[in-house]
Design a protein around this motif. Structure first.
Motif, PDB file in Angstrom:
ATOM      1  N   ALA A  76       0.838  -1.210   0.000  1.00 51.25           N
ATOM      2  CA  ALA A  76       0.000   0.000   0.000  1.00 51.25           C
ATOM      3  C   ALA A  76       0.866   1.251   0.000  1.00 51.25           C
ATOM      4  O   ALA A  76       0.558   2.236  -0.684  1.00 51.25           O
ATOM      5  CB  ALA A  76      -0.922  -0.012   1.216  1.00 51.25           C
ATOM      6  N   LYS A  77       1.950   1.210   0.758  1.00 51.20           N
ATOM      7  CA  LYS A  77       2.873   2.358   0.818  1.00 51.20           C
ATOM      8  C   LYS A  77       3.516   2.582  -0.549  1.00 51.20           C
ATOM      9  O   LYS A  77       3.712   3.708  -0.981  1.00 51.20           O
ATOM     10  CB  LYS A  77       3.928   2.100   1.892  1.00 51.20           C
ATOM     11  CG  LYS A  77       4.901   3.227   2.109  1.00 51.20           C
ATOM     12  CD  LYS A  77       4.207   4.460   2.594  1.00 51.20           C
ATOM     13  CE  LYS A  77       4.494   4.708   4.041  1.00 51.20           C
ATOM     14  NZ  LYS A  77       3.889   5.965   4.511  1.00 51.20           N
ATOM     15  N   LYS A  79       2.236   2.100  -3.400  1.00 50.03           N
ATOM     16  CA  LYS A  79       1.269   2.737  -4.298  1.00 50.03           C
ATOM     17  C   LYS A  79       1.216   4.248  -4.110  1.00 50.03           C
ATOM     18  O   LYS A  79       0.786   4.964  -5.002  1.00 50.03           O
ATOM     19  CB  LYS A  79      -0.124   2.131  -4.093  1.00 50.03           C
ATOM     20  CG  LYS A  79      -0.229   0.711  -4.592  1.00 50.03           C
ATOM     21  CD  LYS A  79      -1.601   0.139  -4.359  1.00 50.03           C
ATOM     22  CE  LYS A  79      -1.661  -1.312  -4.824  1.00 50.03           C
ATOM     23  NZ  LYS A  79      -2.947  -1.930  -4.558  1.00 50.03           N
ATOM     24  N   THR A  80       1.664   4.718  -2.935  1.00 50.17           N
ATOM     25  CA  THR A  80       1.655   6.164  -2.677  1.00 50.17           C
ATOM     26  C   THR A  80       2.936   6.844  -3.163  1.00 50.17           C
ATOM     27  O   THR A  80       3.088   8.054  -3.007  1.00 50.17           O
ATOM     28  CB  THR A  80       1.491   6.452  -1.169  1.00 50.17           C
ATOM     29  OG1 THR A  80       2.647   5.976  -0.470  1.00 50.17           O
ATOM     30  CG2 THR A  80       0.226   5.814  -0.632  1.00 50.17           C
TER      31      THR A  80
END
Length: 192
Positions: A76-77, A79-80
């Motif tokens: 998820a990180k 993707k940022t």
């Protein structure tokens, strides 16, 4: 020529005597799986091993869950990640990657140690039981005058006895010697 005939008769006599002696040896067989299936100590040891295995597996499952959570957070990180936060997020991802590698190693080490612990515990629990059964088998074999006793249990991994004609089945006598009174379903005998 006469010496040759004498040697032949002596050799034939010795061979005949040896054959007669070996023909008098009695054979017996036992189904050790049936004995162990009815032995209370073996049942208790098996339950202890299963409990230990479940406890160790629960610990490993916890580590796997932690790994999956951290992996999902790292993904998820990732993707940022953008040009603006590339340096900060990159360092966080690098730290997360190292943590994942460490956790992976801990999981592998825990699996290896769990396997060793179960093996060690199995030896501790079953060695005295096996010695007790071996003593009972020896005693029954001596009482019945048996020269050889074959284990016909299929689970022994190397059941080399594929045929027998007669012989004494000492499974019941060994169970009696061990104080086993309960009767369980008999394990199937090898095919003749």
């Amino acid at each position: 020529m006469r010496k040759l005939i004498n040697v032949f008769f002596v050799a034939a006599g010795l061979l005949f005597t040896a054959n007669m002696a070996s023909a008098q040896q009695k054979l017996g067989h036992i189904n050790s799986e049936e004995v162990f299936a009815n032995l209370p100590e073996a049942k208790a040891a098996q339950t202890t091993l299963e409990t230990l295995g479940k406890t160790l597996q629960a610990s490993i499952d916890g580590m796997i869950k932690e790994y999956q959570t951290k992996l999902a957070a790292a993904q998820a990180k990732e993707k940022t990640l953008s040009e603006a936060n590339k340096e900060a997020v990159g360092k966080e991802l690098q730290v997360a990657g190292q943590e994942l590698q460490d956790l992976e190693k801990r999981i592998t080490d825990a699996r290896t140690k769990a396997s060793q612990d179960v093996g060690t515990k199995q030896g501790e629990l079953f060695q005295p039981i096996q010695a007790k059964v071996a003593t009972a088998i020896s005693a029954v074999a001596k009482e019945k005058g048996l020269a050889y006793v074959f284990d016909i249990a299929n689970g022994q991994g190397g059941n080399n006895l594929v045929f027998w004609e007669g012989g004494d089945d000492i499974t019941g006598a060994v169970k009696t010697k061990l104080g086993i009174t309960a009767t369980a379903a008999k394990a199937p005998a090898p095919k003749k």
